[in-house]
Design an enzyme around this catalytic site. Sequence first.
Site, PDB file in Angstrom:
ATOM      1  N   SER A  62       0.816  -1.213   0.000  1.00  0.00           N
ATOM      2  CA  SER A  62       0.000   0.000   0.000  1.00  0.00           C
ATOM      3  C   SER A  62       0.855   1.269   0.000  1.00  0.00           C
ATOM      4  O   SER A  62       1.990   1.269   0.477  1.00  0.00           O
ATOM      5  CB  SER A  62      -0.907   0.021   1.225  1.00  0.00           C
ATOM      6  OG  SER A  62      -1.707  -1.133   1.274  1.00  0.00           O
TER       7      SER A  62
HETATM    8  N1  SAH Z   1      -0.536  -4.737   3.933  1.00  0.00           N
HETATM    9  C1  SAH Z   1      -0.028  -5.234   2.684  1.00  0.00           C
HETATM   10  C2  SAH Z   1      -1.068  -5.112   1.622  1.00  0.00           C
HETATM   11  C3  SAH Z   1      -1.073  -6.251   0.695  1.00  0.00           C
HETATM   12  S1  SAH Z   1      -2.349  -6.208  -0.517  1.00  0.00           S
HETATM   13  C4  SAH Z   1       1.202  -4.471   2.276  1.00  0.00           C
HETATM   14  O1  SAH Z   1       1.258  -3.256   2.479  1.00  0.00           O
HETATM   15  O2  SAH Z   1       2.119  -5.077   1.734  1.00  0.00           O
HETATM   16  C5  SAH Z   1      -3.583  -7.238   0.255  1.00  0.00           C
HETATM   17  C6  SAH Z   1      -3.164  -8.632   0.592  1.00  0.00           C
HETATM   18  O3  SAH Z   1      -4.342  -9.344   1.009  1.00  0.00           O
HETATM   19  C7  SAH Z   1      -2.587  -9.426  -0.568  1.00  0.00           C
HETATM   20  O4  SAH Z   1      -1.326  -9.901  -0.214  1.00  0.00           O
HETATM   21  C8  SAH Z   1      -3.582 -10.581  -0.749  1.00  0.00           C
HETATM   22  O5  SAH Z   1      -2.984 -11.795  -1.144  1.00  0.00           O
HETATM   23  C9  SAH Z   1      -4.190 -10.691   0.625  1.00  0.00           C
HETATM   24  N2  SAH Z   1      -5.476 -11.377   0.702  1.00  0.00           N
HETATM   25  C10 SAH Z   1      -6.514 -11.368  -0.168  1.00  0.00           C
HETATM   26  N3  SAH Z   1      -7.535 -12.141   0.277  1.00  0.00           N
HETATM   27  C11 SAH Z   1      -7.110 -12.655   1.469  1.00  0.00           C
HETATM   28  C12 SAH Z   1      -7.709 -13.523   2.434  1.00  0.00           C
HETATM   29  N4  SAH Z   1      -8.939 -14.039   2.289  1.00  0.00           N
HETATM   30  N5  SAH Z   1      -6.990 -13.839   3.525  1.00  0.00           N
HETATM   31  C13 SAH Z   1      -5.751 -13.345   3.718  1.00  0.00           C
HETATM   32  N6  SAH Z   1      -5.135 -12.517   2.843  1.00  0.00           N
HETATM   33  C14 SAH Z   1      -5.817 -12.179   1.740  1.00  0.00           C
END
Ligand code: SAH
Length: 215
Positions: A62
């Site tokens: 993000s």
């Molecule tokens: N906080 C992270 C944001 C990653 S984007 C950062 O700043 O790096 C959102 C993440 O949610 C992705 O890695 C995706 O794989 C994950 N995601 C999507 N659906 C999910 C679920 N049901 N359970 C756990 N993670 C999930």
Amino acid sequence: MEDFSEARKRMVQNQIVVRGIKDRRVIDAMIKVPRHEFITLDLWNQAYNDYPLPTDCNQTISQPYIVALMTELLGLKRGDEKVLEIGTGSGYQTAILAELSASVYSVERFSKLTLRAKEILNRLDYKNINIKTDDGTKGWAEFAPYDAIIVTASTPQVPQPLIDQLKDNGRMVIPVGARFSQDLTLVRKERGNVTAVSHSGCVFVPLIGDYGWKD
Ligand code: SAH
């Protein structure tokens, strides 16, 4: 080797403080955590820029301001609270939370991302983080209830298991809405009463699972 500390200070001043983030502990955590470590080497020169960046598995880390905003909304004031994060991704937000709480439990859907995040967070010597690969829409019941829950992917509605796993007086920050645009929403539980207030518009990758998007 370049530690990017000057770039980090500039990021905090020009992107975060000017947009109204005031919580001193959040600001200090953002100055401290080396964001570049959480992305691939070819992107290091963009690590402190004002936008999200790609990670493995077609996901994103993000934008720094969004990380600061969501963290401030969580209201982790005392540093002794237990936090659940859904969507570990790069692990960057996880590190920020670990700076501000007693323990962080984080769930990620892709094992490749879980492994990478664990490896970096171990290298940076965080001892108060637990990560597992699973469907985070179901929360992490084993360690519930949580003082605060942060969801870093978007959902059509707040997953019921996450509401159930929130402590009384707990706070949850979650992007709720349609597939390509959502409201950053602050959910509170007070004496069993659940309220939700929209904070601002946002765009997140989808939360895919039993209580999120289906595909
Ligand atoms: N906080 C992270 C944001 C990653 S984007 C950062 O700043 O790096 C959102 C993440 O949610 C992705 O890695 C995706 O794989 C994950 N995601 C999507 N659906 C999910 C679920 N049901 N359970 C756990 N993670 C999930």
